[in-house]
Design a protein around this motif. Structure first.
Motif, PDB file in Angstrom:
ATOM      1  N   ILE A 734       9.566 203.401  84.565  1.00 34.74           N
ATOM      2  CA  ILE A 734       9.957 202.666  83.363  1.00 34.74           C
ATOM      3  C   ILE A 734      10.573 201.351  83.829  1.00 34.74           C
ATOM      4  CG2 ILE A 734      11.450 202.695  81.336  1.00 34.74           C
ATOM      5  CD1 ILE A 734      11.291 205.743  81.426  1.00 34.74           C
ATOM      6  N   HIS A 735      10.184 200.305  83.226  1.00 37.59           N
ATOM      7  CA  HIS A 735      10.676 198.985  83.643  1.00 37.59           C
ATOM      8  C   HIS A 735      11.615 198.427  82.607  1.00 37.59           C
ATOM      9  CE1 HIS A 735       7.948 198.614  87.071  1.00 37.59           C
ATOM     10  NE2 HIS A 735       7.115 199.324  86.319  1.00 37.59           N
ATOM     11  N   GLN A 736      12.388 197.469  83.033  1.00 40.46           N
ATOM     12  CA  GLN A 736      13.235 196.776  82.073  1.00 40.46           C
ATOM     13  C   GLN A 736      13.346 195.309  82.458  1.00 40.46           C
ATOM     14  OE1 GLN A 736      17.241 198.189  82.074  1.00 40.46           O
ATOM     15  NE2 GLN A 736      17.442 198.147  84.286  1.00 40.46           N
ATOM     16  N   CYS A 737      13.733 194.499  81.492  1.00 37.96           N
ATOM     17  CA  CYS A 737      13.901 193.085  81.778  1.00 37.96           C
ATOM     18  C   CYS A 737      15.342 192.815  82.178  1.00 37.96           C
ATOM     19  CB  CYS A 737      13.493 192.253  80.568  1.00 37.96           C
ATOM     20  SG  CYS A 737      14.738 192.278  79.273  1.00 37.96           S
ATOM     21  N   HIS A 738      15.660 191.549  82.368  1.00 33.79           N
ATOM     22  CA  HIS A 738      17.022 191.217  82.781  1.00 33.79           C
ATOM     23  C   HIS A 738      18.026 191.625  81.734  1.00 33.79           C
ATOM     24  CE1 HIS A 738      15.993 189.106  86.426  1.00 33.79           C
ATOM     25  NE2 HIS A 738      14.987 188.508  85.772  1.00 33.79           N
ATOM     26  N   ARG A 754       6.404 188.897  80.641  1.00 33.27           N
ATOM     27  CA  ARG A 754       7.363 188.429  79.635  1.00 33.27           C
ATOM     28  C   ARG A 754       7.873 189.641  78.882  1.00 33.27           C
ATOM     29  NH1 ARG A 754       9.477 183.578  79.950  1.00 33.27           N
ATOM     30  NH2 ARG A 754       7.977 182.102  80.793  1.00 33.27           N
ATOM     31  N   CYS A 755       9.131 189.683  78.727  1.00 34.46           N
ATOM     32  CA  CYS A 755       9.661 190.822  77.962  1.00 34.46           C
ATOM     33  C   CYS A 755       9.208 190.674  76.517  1.00 34.46           C
ATOM     34  CB  CYS A 755      11.173 190.855  78.018  1.00 34.46           C
ATOM     35  SG  CYS A 755      11.870 192.094  76.899  1.00 34.46           S
ATOM     36  N   ARG A 759      11.460 187.807  75.299  1.00 32.02           N
ATOM     37  CA  ARG A 759      10.657 186.748  75.899  1.00 32.02           C
ATOM     38  C   ARG A 759      11.229 186.241  77.211  1.00 32.02           C
ATOM     39  NH1 ARG A 759       6.480 188.069  74.019  1.00 32.02           N
ATOM     40  NH2 ARG A 759       5.516 186.136  74.767  1.00 32.02           N
ATOM     41  N   GLN A 760      12.087 187.019  77.816  1.00 33.63           N
ATOM     42  CA  GLN A 760      12.591 186.641  79.134  1.00 33.63           C
ATOM     43  C   GLN A 760      11.556 187.002  80.179  1.00 33.63           C
ATOM     44  OE1 GLN A 760      15.598 185.445  80.565  1.00 33.63           O
ATOM     45  NE2 GLN A 760      16.062 184.666  78.506  1.00 33.63           N
ATOM     46  N   GLU A 761      11.770 186.416  81.329  1.00 33.70           N
ATOM     47  CA  GLU A 761      10.887 186.816  82.433  1.00 33.70           C
ATOM     48  C   GLU A 761      11.194 188.260  82.778  1.00 33.70           C
ATOM     49  OE1 GLU A 761       9.670 185.219  86.859  1.00 33.70           O
ATOM     50  OE2 GLU A 761      10.879 183.981  85.521  1.00 33.70           O
ATOM     51  N   LEU A 762      10.137 189.007  83.046  1.00 36.03           N
ATOM     52  CA  LEU A 762      10.331 190.440  83.147  1.00 36.03           C
ATOM     53  C   LEU A 762      10.826 190.872  84.528  1.00 36.03           C
ATOM     54  CD1 LEU A 762      10.086 192.815  81.371  1.00 36.03           C
ATOM     55  CD2 LEU A 762       7.718 193.057  82.015  1.00 36.03           C
ATOM     56  N   GLY A 763      10.280 190.281  85.527  1.00 32.15           N
ATOM     57  CA  GLY A 763      10.654 190.702  86.867  1.00 32.15           C
ATOM     58  C   GLY A 763      10.074 192.061  87.173  1.00 32.15           C
TER      59      GLY A 763
END
Lengths: 985, 452
Positions: A734-738, A754-755, A759-763
């Motif tokens: 499971i991933h998450q953004c910042h 993009r989250c 809309r943040q960068e997802l990383g």
């Protein structure tokens, strides 16, 4: 017994089969006497009445209820019988159950309801203590449904109380007045005595003077008597008699003034106060009656004395106010003509006119008097011109003339009244030079012409007499407000009616008029005149009062008119057949005879109504607002109650009221419901939650079943584990953004780093915590609703669900890509109904497949047959396909159920002909394995086409394969090893 | 009546049979009591009624307005009515706990039960997800349990001596047992696939719990073991009741029933050899009791896991009411399919007794009641309560009095009185007709009054 039973039943049915609003008293009495001496009859009566209450007609129910009440109040046995079914009785009469509203006609239904409530209250007050059921019913209607009980007793008590209070108050006031009177008595007596004395003195003076005059006059009279004709003499005598009284002149004017003053004082003040005192004394209740009696006696004495004095006054100086009044009127240059009024009772009760009361004509006569009164004023001027020194003689002549004179409106012609001078044509000196022809400056208009010109033209003015309303009582209550001249179209000739609307015999009033007219006696005339004059003066003051009163009256009239309009509208409604039917019930004969010619008065007629033109008109007349108001009134009470009782079901409420509005056009007899079993009726209204509806649950979103089941304690966590993009459950990684928004790994690749939430960068950040949390969750299988009982850790759930034994099956039909899923029974019906598959029962079969064009392999043929044996279903497939390059036919059996169960069965297939035979024995495959998979594993009877054509015999042009087979159950199948052959490998 | 008393005096009848005879005759003429009124302080429908088991004196009621009340049904608080003949005893509530109470429930109370040992405690379960235990004397809450969903029914074992567990059926699929001693959940029993409408402790074993769910299943649990050991299946049936034990074996009846219950308990173990003999014990007597091989095969597998048995349903639709008979041998169940079924607990079969119900309330749990000798069952049927013969299913009496649906009834075997509560907020008392009716002429005597 049986025929006796018939008797009471027949009586009751006869009594209830009527459209009138009450039970025929004779029938009622008969019922009572029959029932009184026989318990069996009473029981039968109770039964019959309950049956009748179930009739689908409010009128029947209403009459039945009346009979029930009669018996209820009398018989104990009947009470116990009725009380047992009280709830039913109430629901039938009050109609508080939503699903059983009271039947048509609605008007009677509402009466029925109110009556039932009233009865229940009565029963409760008199027998409630003995019957818990009555108390219960009463409490329920009162506290739970909050019906409005009329509360008869309490109301009566309140009215009594109010009256008592009022009486107390008046008594108090009287006592107070009495006290005041007691104090003022001496003063009053003194005053009265003074006045009376003074009057006496004045009269004395006047009398003395008059006597002289009269004596002289009488001498004159005697002289004339000889040479006067008889009629003239009579006239003379009258005028002299008149003159006897009218004797005011310059020398005794002071006395007369004083007398008048005193007289007025006497009449307006003392007489009134004495009368008041007497009435107070009569009504008052005091401790010592002796004092009161003595006072009363005194008062009566005083009154008598006053009256005698008054009489004396009147005798002596009756006409003395006349002259003064005439004089006064003389000076008044403006006089408004009295309006013609139908009645004005107020004017006759003016206190200042009380002295004239004896002479005052009854109010009805006043209308007649008024014109002559006017004429007096009209002709006054002329009169004075004609008779300058009228004196006493002219008085009588004038009055006579006045009586005869016509009433003429004032106009310019009066300017030249009586002149017979010629008038100059051009008396104004108009210059008419430019006129053609010669101008005669001396031209004279002769008097005759003038008179001609001055001929007074009068317009006929209709007397504005208010047309009396019909006032006949209406069925709805209230009175007919129609204003017709003679005949009301509904209620016949218009006759005067009293407050109740009952006609009054009016013979006397007309005769009054006649007697009045016949009173042509001069004296009376004069008296009348006097009255008029006095009244005129009073009128002047009264006018102001009247103006006020009129404005008030106008306001009142406006209000009345408004009300009248409403009543008229109601009346319009009432006169349509809809309500007239109801009216028939109430009013009976009189309306019937007028309206319903030859109409049959049956109960059914109350329900079945013809739409008359009038109805349609009234329908249009009554806009929705009006009808709404009516229905609202009808249903408001119960709706309110329903709203209280069933707040959730209220939605359907307005539908009910709209029905009442609609039923004018289409009323039909609904077959009467059998209410014997209350429960049975609810039946259709209820929805059974059923367990076995697998197809609905499975065809809908599977997710939902899963979440619903597991939502109880894991709702929030479960929501957290939902991917915001695909809304599936997330699985590691499971991933998450910042910012901590989570996302599943499959969706991560799709969102271009993009989250999707912020809309943040997802990383590339894992959300280990959530993964751990998910790991700790245990959820039931999503096929729980299909019977899977198991509960799995979050991650193994998915794996299980793919293999779950309870997961739904796919449609086994191979011919098309059918996407139906469901459990076996559902699929069987689906196959039968939607794919028209042949169904066979039994474990052996014998089929013949015939195909005319066997070479076509590309358009492979599929045949499907379903067998039902051992309580299970099997699908026999037969199809053609290309095996490598070789065209083959294949037959195989599939078991509709799970693999494990499929292993309990075996089957054999035989195909042959021409002495050869192919036999296949095998285990059916589960329908879990797709059709294609089974085919490609070659797990079935495969027939080369050549072989097949050989088996078919004939000229190998046509395929005619006979396939026989058998299915049996394996006795021992414990080896358990899943051995699914794949023959092609 | 008097003859019976004479017989009793002469020793012709035994005290027990005399008592039974009198009480059954009293039961047969139950009617709406006119001299006993329970003044309901509730402003919502009554959902639960129970008379305490120790004294038979205090009636506990739970209602939809989140209030619970206790009434003294033996001593009236005041009297009302005219003469001697029609004296109405009003029983007002002694204690009422409602929303105003500082720890009161927020939503409807669905179940209110007495602590079985004494009247010092009572337990209420509510739709606000809480089960609360109250001290009767101080009317204070002594304990509460947060449940995962609306509480439909709570139950305490009437025989329990070694535990004090409150079994709670809730909206949740799991049945929880709340331990008053520790204040925690002692067990979580999972197996139902939908909310659990009704729970009932066995009257023969303190360890056996019966639950009925919205999924239509009735499950038997031995709380000492994992999983349920019996799921009643409506398609498994036997005709009628098993013949009762012979009269002479009545002496060892107690021990037999104990053995039976033990057998039941043991039957949880899947491969227990003596299970078969234990299970076959009752069946051997049965004339119809040839159990097919399949049945035993089923029993052998783990019951909680075997799908075909585990999916068995006792009713179409939800099971709304359960009542075990006094001896614990039979179980009566009511379902939203408007059926009442009588189950032989021993064999787990439907006895196919046809109860002539018309309609039952479907959306709410209903509370059934039986007489002490288990001859009659009282069932709330919509607006009326019907009394059925348990063994034949014949309807005996219909008690009509409520104006809306009846939710619960309770039979007090001590006074032979029936208490019913319904949506119309009334608690009605149905009692036997008075033996000696006072015939004193009172001013408001109820008499015929014919004027003509």
């Amino acid at each position: 017994m049986e025929e006796d039973g018939g008797k009471v039943r027949a009586l009751i049915e006869k009594a209830t089969n009527s459209t009138v609003a009450h039970v025929d008293p004779r029938l009622l009495k008969a019922i009572k006497t029959v029932v009184r001496y026989s318990d069996a009859e009473l029981r039968l009566a109770a039964r019959t009445l309950m049956d009748l209450m179930k009739r689908d007609h409010s009128q029947v129910r209403y009459l039945t209820l009346l009979i029930i009440d009669e018996l209820f109040m009398r018989s104990k046995l009947f009470r116990t019988l009725v009380v047992e079914n009280l709830d039913q009785l109430l629901s039938l009469s009050v109609g508080f159950r939503r699903n059983h509203p009271l039947p048509a006609p609605p008007a009677v239904a509402s009466i029925l309801r109110s009556k039932a409530i009233e009865f229940l209250e009565k029963w409760n007050s008199s027998f409630g203590i003995h019957y818990r059921q009555i108390r219960l019913g009463f409490d329920y209607l009162k506290t739970s449904l909050r019906l409005q009980f009329p509360n008869v007793q309490a109301n009566a008590a309140r009215v009594q109380q109010e009256r008592r209070e009022r009486e107390m108050k008046t008594k108090e006031i009287l006592v107070k007045k009495f006290e005041v009177l007691k104090e003022n008595l001496v003063l009053l007596k003194e005053e009265i005595r003074e006045t009376v004395d003074e009057i006496g003195e004045c009269l004395e003076i006047v009398k003395n003077k008059e006597d002289n005059v009269v004596l002289g006059a009488l001498d004159d009279d005697d002289d004339f008597e000889e040479f006067r004709p008889l009629d003239l003499r009579q006239l003379r005598l009258d005028s002299l008699k008149e003159g006897e009284k009218v004797c005011e002149n310059s020398e005794n004017k002071v006395v007369f003034d004083a007398l008048r003053e005193l007289y007025k004082l006497l009449v307006t003040k003392h007489l009134v106060s004495v009368k008041e005192g007497i009435s107070v004394l009569i009504r008052v209740e005091v401790a010592d009656t002796r004092l009161r009696d003595s006072m009363l006696k005194e008062f009566i004495d005083i009154r008598n004395r006053l009256q005698s004095v008054k009489k004396k006054c009147v005798e002596s100086g009756c006409s003395l106010p006349d002259i003064t009044k005439i004089d006064k009127e003389e000076e008044e240059d403006f006089w408004e003509e009295g309006k013609v009024e139908s009645t004005d009772p107020g004017s006759s009760s003016e206190p200042s006119k009380q002295n004239e009361k004896s002479a005052a004509p009854p109010t009805s006569g006043q209308v007649k008097n008024d014109p002559s009164e006017c004429s007096t004023k009209k002709l006054k001027r002329k009169e004075y011109l004609c008779s300058e020194g009228g004196g006493t003689d002219s008085g009588s002549l004038r009055s006579k003339l006045i009586a005869e004179a016509p009433v003429i409106e004032w106009g310019s012609f009066l300017d030249t009244w009586g002149s017979n001078r010629d008038v100059l044509a051009n008396h104004r000196g108009l210059d008419l030079e430019s006129h053609w022809g010669r101008v005669d400056h001396d031209a004279v208009i002769p008097a005759k012409k003038i008179a001609e010109l001055n001929l007074h033209a009068t317009l006929y003015k209709e007397e504005r007499v208010e047309i009396q309303p019909c006032q006949a009582p209406l069925a709805k209550g209230g009175f007919c407000q129609r204003r017709d001249l003679r005949v009301c179209p509904f209620h016949g000739p218009i006759i005067p009616r009293d407050d109740e609307g009952n006609p009054i015999n009016q013979g006397s009033s007309t005769s009054d008029d006649i007697t009045l007219d016949s009173g042509t006696d001069l004296v009376v005339q004069l008296a009348k005149q006097a009255v008029k004059n006095v009244r005129d003066r009073d009128n002047e003051e009264a006018r102001k009062r009247k103006m006020d009163k009129q404005s008030q009256k106008r306001a009142k009239l406006a209000k009345i008119r408004e009300h009248n309009e409403a009543v008229l509208r109601d009346a319009a409604v009432a006169s349509t057949s809809r309500s007239s039917v109801y009216g028939d019930g109430i009013e009976g004969s009189s309306r019937n005879s007028l309206l319903a010619r030859n109409r049959k008065d049956t109960l059914a007629s109350m329900l079945r109504k013809k739409v008359t033109t009038k109805d349609r008109l009234s329908q249009r007349l009554l806009n929705t607002r009006a009808s709404d108001a009516m229905t609202r009134q009808l249903t408001m009470g119960e709706d309110a109650n329903y709203r209280e009782a069933f707040p959730n079901q209220w939605k359907s409420g307005p539908g009910f009221s709209s029905v009442t509005g609609m039923e004018l056009d289409s009323i039909e007899c609904v077959p009467s419901l059998d209410l014997t079993d209350e429960d049975g009726i609810h039946h259709h209204l209820h929805h059974f939650p059923s367990v076995s509806k697998p197809h609905t649950t499975t065809t809908t979103n599977n997710n939902s079943t899963n979440t619903v089941a597991s939502a109880f304690h894991t709702t929030s966590v479960h929501e957290l584990l939902e991917c915001p993009v695909c809304t599936n459950s997330m699985h590691p990684p499971i991933h998450q953004c910042h910012n901590g928004h989570t996302l599943c790994s499959t969706c991560k690749t799709r969102v271009h780093n993009r989250c999707p939430t912020c809309r943040q960068e997802l990383g590339d950040i894992r959300c280990l915590a959530l993964e751990k949390v998910a790991e700790s969750l245990e959820l039931p299988c999503k096929y729980m609703s299909l019977g899977c009982p198991e509960i799995f850790p979050y991650y193994s759930k998915l794996k299980h669900e793919n293999l779950c034994n309870f997961r739904p099956y796919n449609c086994p039909y191979a011919g098309s890509e059918c996407v139906i899923v469901g459990d076996i029974p559902f699929l069987v019906t689906h196959l039968r109904d939607d794919h028209k598959v042949d169904m066979h029962s039994g474990c052996t079969f014998n089929h013949r497949y015939v195909k005319s064009n066997p070479r076509e392999v590309e358009n492979a043929t599929w045949m499907l047959t379903v067998f039902n044996c051992f309580g299970q279903y099997f699908c026999l497939h037969f199809e053609a396909f290309q095996l490598g390059m070789a065209p083959v036919y294949m037959a195989f059996l599939r078991f509709m159920g799970d693999e494990a169960e499929a292993r309990n069965y075996s089957y054999s297939l035989e195909v042959g002909g021409n002495g050869r035979k192919l036999i296949w024995e095998g285990m059916p495959r589960s329908v879990r394995d797709s059709h294609r998979k089974v085919r490609d594993s070659h797990d079935g009877l495969i027939i080369q086409r050549n072989m097949a054509l050989f088996f078919s015999g004939g000229d190998r042009k046509e395929l005619k394969l006979r396939v026989t087979g058998r299915i049996w159950k394996e006795q021992q199948n414990l080896e358990g090893g899943a051995c699914i052959p794949n023959l092609c490998s | 009546m008097w003859r019976e008393i004479r017989d009793r005096e002469a020793g012709k009848t035994r005290p027990n049979s005399f008592k039974n005879r009198v009480s059954s005759s009293r039961i047969s003429d139950l009617q709406l009591s006119n001299y006993k009124d329970v003044v309901s302080p509730h402003r919502g429908s009554i959902n639960s009624l129970q008379v305490d088991l120790t004294e038979g004196r205090y009636l506990l009621s739970g209602a939809s307005d989140a209030s619970a009340s206790v009434f003294d049904i033996q001593r009236a608080t005041d009297f009302e009515g005219g003469g001697e003949g029609a004296l109405i005893a009003k029983h007002k509530s002694l204690i009422t706990i409602d929303k105003q109470h500082q720890n009161g429930h927020k939503f409807a109370i669905s179940s209110a039960i007495w602590y079985t040992i004494d009247t010092g405690l009572f337990v209420t379960g509510s739709y606000d997800h809480y089960i609360k235990v109250w001290d009767t004397n101080s009317t204070q809450m002594v304990m509460n349990f947060k449940m995962p969903g609306k509480v439909y029914r709570t139950a305490m074992s009437p025989l329990a001596t070694s535990h004090m567990l409150i079994a709670a059926g809730t909206e949740d699929v799991q049945v929880r047992l709340c331990d008053i001693a520790s204040g925690a959940f002692a067990h979580t029993l999972s197996g139902h696939r939908d909310g659990v409408m009704t729970v009932e402790w066995s009257t023969s074993s303190e360890w056996v719990l019966v639950t009925g769910g919205c999924d239509g299943a009735i499950r038997f649990w031995d709380i000492r073991r994992a999983g349920c050991f019996l799921v009643l299946d409506q398609s498994q049936s036997q005709l009628g009741r098993r013949p009762p034990l012979l009269a002479r074996s009545a002496v060892n009846k107690v021990s037999t029933s104990k053995a039976l219950s033990k057998g039941q308990n043991l039957s949880v173990k899947p491969r227990l050899p003596q299970k078969k003999s234990g299970g076959g014990n009752g069946i051997k007597h049965s004339p119809i009791g040839q159990i097919p091989a399949k049945g035993s095969l089923k029993q052998r597998l783990h019951p909680g896991m075997l799908s075909s048995q585990d999916r068995a349903t006792a009713h179409y639709g939800a099971v709304t009411g359960l009542k075990t008979t006094e001896d614990g041998m039979y179980l009566l169940s009511a379902g939203s399919d408007s059926r009442i079924r009588l189950w032989d607990v021993k064999s787990g079969r439907n006895t196919l007794v046809n109860f002539e119900t018309a309609r039952l309330q479907t959306s709410k749990p209903i509370q059934l009641a039986t007489t002490q000798d288990s001859n009659l069952i009282f069932v709330p049927c919509m607006t009326s309560v019907k009394a059925f013969d348990v063994w034949s299913g014949k309807m005996r009496v219909t008690f009509r009095g409520h104006y809306e649906y009846v939710n619960c009834c309770w039979f007090s075997s001590q006074d032979q009185e029936l208490y019913t509560g319904g949506n119309d907020r009334q608690i009605l008392v149905w009692s036997p007709a008075r033996l000696i009716s006072n015939e004193d002429a009172s001013p408001a005597e109820d008499q015929d009054n014919w004027s003509d």
